[in-house]
Design a protein around this motif. Structure first.
Motif, PDB file in Angstrom:
ATOM      1  N   LEU A   1      12.745   8.574   6.746  1.00 30.61           N
ATOM      2  CA  LEU A   1      12.828   9.072   5.374  1.00 30.61           C
ATOM      3  C   LEU A   1      11.946   8.271   4.419  1.00 30.61           C
ATOM      4  CD1 LEU A   1      14.272  11.167   3.561  1.00 30.61           C
ATOM      5  CD2 LEU A   1      16.064   9.459   3.190  1.00 30.61           C
ATOM      6  N   VAL A   2      12.014   6.951   4.481  1.00 32.16           N
ATOM      7  CA  VAL A   2      11.321   6.152   3.461  1.00 32.16           C
ATOM      8  C   VAL A   2      10.369   5.090   4.006  1.00 32.16           C
ATOM      9  CG1 VAL A   2      12.919   6.495   1.561  1.00 32.16           C
ATOM     10  CG2 VAL A   2      13.406   4.721   3.232  1.00 32.16           C
TER      11      VAL A   2
ATOM     12  N   LEU B   1       0.799  -1.221   0.000  1.00 29.95           N
ATOM     13  CA  LEU B   1       0.000   0.000   0.000  1.00 29.95           C
ATOM     14  C   LEU B   1       0.830   1.269   0.000  1.00 29.95           C
ATOM     15  CD1 LEU B   1      -2.856   1.096   0.037  1.00 29.95           C
ATOM     16  CD2 LEU B   1      -2.799   1.007   2.538  1.00 29.95           C
ATOM     17  N   PHE B   2       1.857   1.317   0.865  1.00 26.38           N
ATOM     18  CA  PHE B   2       2.632   2.532   0.980  1.00 26.38           C
ATOM     19  C   PHE B   2       3.978   2.398   0.278  1.00 26.38           C
ATOM     20  CE2 PHE B   2      -0.116   2.664   4.789  1.00 26.38           C
ATOM     21  CZ  PHE B   2      -0.889   3.719   4.373  1.00 26.38           C
ATOM     22  N   CYS B   3       4.125   1.361  -0.564  1.00 24.97           N
ATOM     23  CA  CYS B   3       5.399   1.129  -1.236  1.00 24.97           C
ATOM     24  C   CYS B   3       5.412   1.818  -2.588  1.00 24.97           C
ATOM     25  CB  CYS B   3       5.644  -0.359  -1.411  1.00 24.97           C
ATOM     26  SG  CYS B   3       5.738  -1.255   0.141  1.00 24.97           S
ATOM     27  N   ARG B   4       6.619   2.122  -3.034  1.00 23.29           N
ATOM     28  CA  ARG B   4       6.769   2.744  -4.323  1.00 23.29           C
ATOM     29  C   ARG B   4       6.274   1.811  -5.422  1.00 23.29           C
ATOM     30  NH1 ARG B   4      10.309   1.422  -8.169  1.00 23.29           N
ATOM     31  NH2 ARG B   4      10.699   2.940  -9.801  1.00 23.29           N
TER      32      ARG B   4
ATOM     33  N   LEU C   1       8.802   9.296  -1.451  1.00 23.35           N
ATOM     34  CA  LEU C   1       8.287   9.660  -0.138  1.00 23.35           C
ATOM     35  C   LEU C   1       6.874   9.121   0.063  1.00 23.35           C
ATOM     36  CD1 LEU C   1       9.486  13.365  -0.313  1.00 23.35           C
ATOM     37  CD2 LEU C   1      10.535  11.551   1.064  1.00 23.35           C
ATOM     38  N   ASN C   2       6.551   8.815   1.305  1.00 24.20           N
ATOM     39  CA  ASN C   2       5.216   8.345   1.654  1.00 24.20           C
ATOM     40  C   ASN C   2       4.325   9.565   1.875  1.00 24.20           C
ATOM     41  OD1 ASN C   2       2.896   7.334   2.899  1.00 24.20           O
ATOM     42  ND2 ASN C   2       4.014   5.749   3.998  1.00 24.20           N
ATOM     43  N   GLN C   3       3.391   9.772   0.958  1.00 25.61           N
ATOM     44  CA  GLN C   3       2.577  10.990   0.997  1.00 25.61           C
ATOM     45  C   GLN C   3       1.487  10.952   2.071  1.00 25.61           C
ATOM     46  OE1 GLN C   3       2.145  11.269  -3.537  1.00 25.61           O
ATOM     47  NE2 GLN C   3       2.406  13.396  -2.903  1.00 25.61           N
TER      48      GLN C   3
ATOM     49  N   TYR D   1       9.685  -2.387  -1.487  1.00 28.18           N
ATOM     50  CA  TYR D   1      10.390  -1.784  -0.353  1.00 28.18           C
ATOM     51  C   TYR D   1      11.756  -1.258  -0.774  1.00 28.18           C
ATOM     52  CZ  TYR D   1       7.232  -2.978   3.495  1.00 28.18           C
ATOM     53  OH  TYR D   1       6.170  -3.027   4.363  1.00 28.18           O
ATOM     54  N   LEU D   2      12.508  -2.073  -1.485  1.00 26.79           N
ATOM     55  CA  LEU D   2      13.851  -1.644  -1.914  1.00 26.79           C
ATOM     56  C   LEU D   2      13.770  -0.489  -2.900  1.00 26.79           C
ATOM     57  CD1 LEU D   2      15.437  -5.183  -2.465  1.00 26.79           C
ATOM     58  CD2 LEU D   2      15.850  -3.647  -0.526  1.00 26.79           C
ATOM     59  N   GLY D   3      12.711  -0.474  -3.695  1.00 26.67           N
ATOM     60  CA  GLY D   3      12.574   0.551  -4.726  1.00 26.67           C
ATOM     61  C   GLY D   3      12.166   1.911  -4.209  1.00 26.67           C
ATOM     62  N   ARG D   4      12.017   2.062  -2.926  1.00 26.04           N
ATOM     63  CA  ARG D   4      11.707   3.399  -2.406  1.00 26.04           C
ATOM     64  C   ARG D   4      12.901   4.339  -2.552  1.00 26.04           C
ATOM     65  NH1 ARG D   4       7.580   3.091   2.693  1.00 26.04           N
ATOM     66  NH2 ARG D   4       6.681   1.038   2.263  1.00 26.04           N
ATOM     67  N   ILE D   5      14.080   3.768  -2.685  1.00 22.73           N
ATOM     68  CA  ILE D   5      15.245   4.574  -3.041  1.00 22.73           C
ATOM     69  C   ILE D   5      15.862   3.951  -4.280  1.00 22.73           C
ATOM     70  CG2 ILE D   5      17.427   5.593  -2.324  1.00 22.73           C
ATOM     71  CD1 ILE D   5      16.683   5.167   0.544  1.00 22.73           C
TER      72      ILE D   5
END
Length: 781
Positions: free
Chosen positions: A388-389, A18-21, A719-721, A309-313
């Motif tokens: 941060l992420v 849900l909150f992942c990139r 970023l998690n909006q 999860y890893l793809g958030r950065i």
């Protein structure tokens, strides 16, 4: 019914994302994850490639897990240098481990074999060339049994698939009553075969840290497993004592075996629901998360979740080795500190009973509960990265810690099944609460969290040993912790006078700033006075911190290189810089030029020992040196030049540490044999390699992140909006290379920056930071 279950599984999967990139089909960040890195002398929880991010089910191979762990912290589990595997435990957490499955062929053996004599029990030789290890999946060829073993998981369900050769003597072992990893001796165990073929049971253990910090308490793990193939024979065992045909065993060494006749390349799958509360809840976890999932479906789902999860950065650059170190570090940062609550919100309470997390209108838990190593040091790595992420996890982590506070009356720095397992005798949980609030993560019970944090800073009456800070009364009496060279009980009670003084000053500052924002003026004044305690143990003649007696005199004789005397896992050279909240004042006391000259020489000397303990494989190698990157108290020091007018030296030395302390081999990964502590060293690399780090650990009322020298050409932070206004924050480097590692100019959203800092709010509002790089150091922008 099946259609309803499939729908439930679909929504569970979506909830995890849900909150992942959002990641495109070609984004496979798991290709850069190598869990084998740094597994020589790694801790029990370090190696769990089958797990999901922050998961409970952590199936993994064990090369020496049954060997014990006398002190509770020694290396155990999987060692890259070993060449045989004894079995596949399902629980891998701080002070928690057990429930071993093992496939074998040939004569039945029910006791683990020894490394030096693999044939002495169940154990198989293997070769790393025939091993696949990445985020969410593990596979290995067991040479002696000619079995391919594979592991993956959902959050609370471990999947094992064993592909057997043609054999009339194929067996599955469920070794439940055998000690594993950091979990300590087995107190009791039980395992049974049910009439429907399901295998269920539990094991209660006595981890060393639990016995030290909460004597008499224990940790229990439960499971309920379904096997895809019907057995032709079965039995029970207690160690080497085998009872053919029996369907139940209890006590130490308790286990069950199933026997089969298998065809060549015949797979047998085990799905094991896990729990820390009951067998019934282990059953429910299996039913809700995986009843309809095949092994391949679970593996595919795991890969998607890991990539999200890893793809958030997203880092871009030409150096593959840096990307491997980056994503492996990020993997470790979200692997540890895993789930301890069930799908229905049940969780283990501090007193050994079962608690219940409140449910929403749909009957789902409002948050989760987690096991955790101590939070000592995470303000310089994990907490910043979570903020941060992964702010939704940070929020959950706080709510989880508040469960322990509500149940037991005190915060616990580290917990195993909610039992106190401090480990270092201090307690930074209040600081972690404050930093989340400063970062804008506030969707928790702020008043209760503040009350818990304030109590953690100021109260000692009735304080349990496991809550740490047992010398807080002396800190409040003298304004510093007076030094004792001898004392009764654990060393945390008397041995670490200076390091505790510095730590309590830092956490006092953090909670004090929070108090100010909440309008608690009196608390603010008290805590800010205590935040200056570091000055009382600072020796102006030596320009070093130094143990001080109750009469106000410094100890004699004094050796600044000596660890342990006044210092937890460090010495005066290292701890003098532990004033992150008042760095400007420390620099003024030492003198700016002296500060820069001395600190630069520290790194020149430390570089010869690879910024740690050199090539010595030992968790405490380096604690007598001038700098030791392998341990928490040092992790901010290379970033201090940003405060002393020499940011080019931060850029130089942070890059050097990233390149030399960190490797990508099994032996040289996180230094040589250093303690990664559930993602701390990996998270430090992630932050430092993208060029962002806050020395103050997000504890200032308006946090700023220092700017360093990114290793990558482009970094995109998603970023998690739900928590932040911005969608992405991008860092671009121009003319970046190994030879051009110095920042020449900084532009944020096309406006020139004149200081090597970026406000936290400006990052989380989204935007772009552009750094022009060059070969020459530059300190003024």
């Amino acid at each position: 019914m099946k259609k309803r279950l499939r729908i439930r599984i679909f929504f569970l999967t979506m909830a995890g994302l849900l909150f992942c990139r959002p990641s495109s089909a070609q984004d496979d960040f798991t290709q850069f994850v190598d869990p084998n890195i740094g597994t020589a002398h790694c801790r029990w929880f370090h190696y769990a490639p089958g797990a999901l991010p922050f998961g409970m089910a952590k199936p993994a191979p064990s090369t020496n897990g049954s060997y014990g762990n006398a002190s509770g912290w020694e290396a155990t589990g999987y060692d890259y240098r070993h060449s045989s595997i004894e079995g596949f435990p399902n629980f891998h957490e701080f002070q928690v481990g057990g429930i071993v499955f093992a496939p074998i062929t040939g004569a039945l053996q029910t006791v683990p074999g020894k490394l030096e004599a693999p044939d002495s029990g169940y154990r198989s030789r293997f070769d790393h060339k025939e091993e696949i290890s990445t985020a969410g999946y593990y596979s290995v060829w067991l040479k002696d049994y000619r079995i391919r073993a594979e592991l993956t998981a959902t959050k609370r369900v471990a999947f094992h698939r064993y592909t057997f050769p043609a054999s009339e003597e194929a067996h599955l072992l469920f070794d439940v009553g055998n000690q594993q990893g950091e979990s300590g001796p087995v107190k009791d165990a039980k395992v049974s075969i049910l009439p429907d073929g399901r295998i269920e049971g539990w094991v209660t253990t006595l981890p060393a840290y639990v016995q030290k910090y909460q004597p008499g308490a224990s940790v229990t793990m439960y499971f309920s497993a379904v096997v895809s193939k019907k057995y032709t024979a079965c039995g029970a065992f207690n160690g080497a004592n085998i009872k053919a045909g029996a369907t139940e065993a209890s006590g130490r060494g308790a286990g069950i075996y199933l026997s089969f006749a298998t065809q060549n390349n015949e797979p047998v799958t085990i799905k094991a629901g896990l729990s820390y509360t009951s067998v019934e809840n282990a059953r429910k976890n299996l039913q809700q998360e995986a009843s309809e999932l095949s092994f391949d479906q679970a593996r595919s789902q795991s890969r998607k979740i890991w990539n999200s999860y890893l793809g958030r950065i997203v880092v871009e650059g030409t150096n593959k080795a840096d990307r491997i170190k980056f994503y492996t570090g990020l993997y470790h940062a979200v692997l540890g500190r895993g789930l301890a609550s069930d799908v229905n919100g049940a969780y283990p309470r501090n007193d050994g009973t079962i608690g219940q997390i409140p449910l929403d209108q749909k009957g789902k838990p409002l948050h989760q509960h987690y096991n955790t190593d101590a939070v000592w040091g995470i303000y310089w790595n994990l907490a910043q990265l979570w903020a941060l992420v992964y702010p939704e996890y940070y929020s959950d982590f706080i709510k989880s810690q508040l469960l322990v506070y509500k149940d037991a009356g005190w915060l616990g720095d580290g917990i195993a099944n909610s039992r106190y397992v401090s480990g270092v005798g201090t307690n930074f949980v209040g600081l972690i609460f404050a930093s989340a609030y400063m970062a804008g993560i506030r969707d928790f019970d702020v008043q209760q969290a503040y009350a818990a944090a304030l109590k953690n800073e100021l109260e000692w009456r009735g304080r349990p040993f496991g809550a740490g800070k047992m010398d807080i009364d002396r800190f409040l009496k003298y304004g510093y912790v007076n030094h004792l060279d001898k004392g009764a009980g654990g060393s945390e009670l008397w041995q670490f006078s200076v390091s505790h003084t510095l730590e309590y000053a830092f956490s006092g500052y953090a909670v004090g700033q929070w108090a100010k924002l909440l309008g608690k003026k009196k608390d603010y004044e008290t805590l800010m006075r205590l935040s200056k305690a570091w000055e009382k143990v600072y020796d102006p003649e030596l320009k070093l911190v130094r143990p001080k007696l109750a009469n106000g005199k410094f100890v004699e004789p004094f050796n600044p290189s000596q660890p342990w005397r006044g210092f937890q896992e460090g010495n005066a050279w290292q701890y003098t810089y532990f004033v992150p909240h008042d760095m400007e004042a420390l620099i003024q006391k030492i003198g700016r030029q002296t500060f820069n000259r001395r600190l630069d020489s520290v790194f020149i000397i430390a570089q010869k020992a690879l910024f740690g303990g050199g090539s010595t494989i030992d968790a405490f190698a380096g604690i007598a040196g001038v700098y030791n990157h392998g341990n928490q108290p040092n992790l901010h020091v290379s970033w201090l030049f940003n405060f002393s007018g020499k940011p080019s030296l931060t850029q130089k030395w942070v890059r050097a540490i990233c390149n030399q302390f960190y490797g990508k081999e099994g032996v040289h990964g996180y230094g040589f044999g250093q303690d990664e502590d559930q993602g701390q060293l990996g998270a430090w690399y992630v932050l430092s390699s993208i060029g962002l780090f806050d020395v103050k650990g997000l504890t200032a009322p308006h946090p700023e992140m220092g700017v360093g020298s990114p290793l990558f050409n482009k970094v995109t932070i998603h970023l998690n909006q739900r928590y932040y206004k911005g969608k992405t924050f991008v860092i671009e480097t121009r003319a970046n290379s190994a030879a051009q590692g110095y920042v020449q100019s900084m532009r944020l959203n096309d406006r020139l920056l004149h200081r090597p800092f970026v406000g936290w709010e400006r990052i989380t509002n989204g935007g772009k930071l552009v750094l022009r790089m060059g070969s020459q150091p530059k300190d003024h922008y």
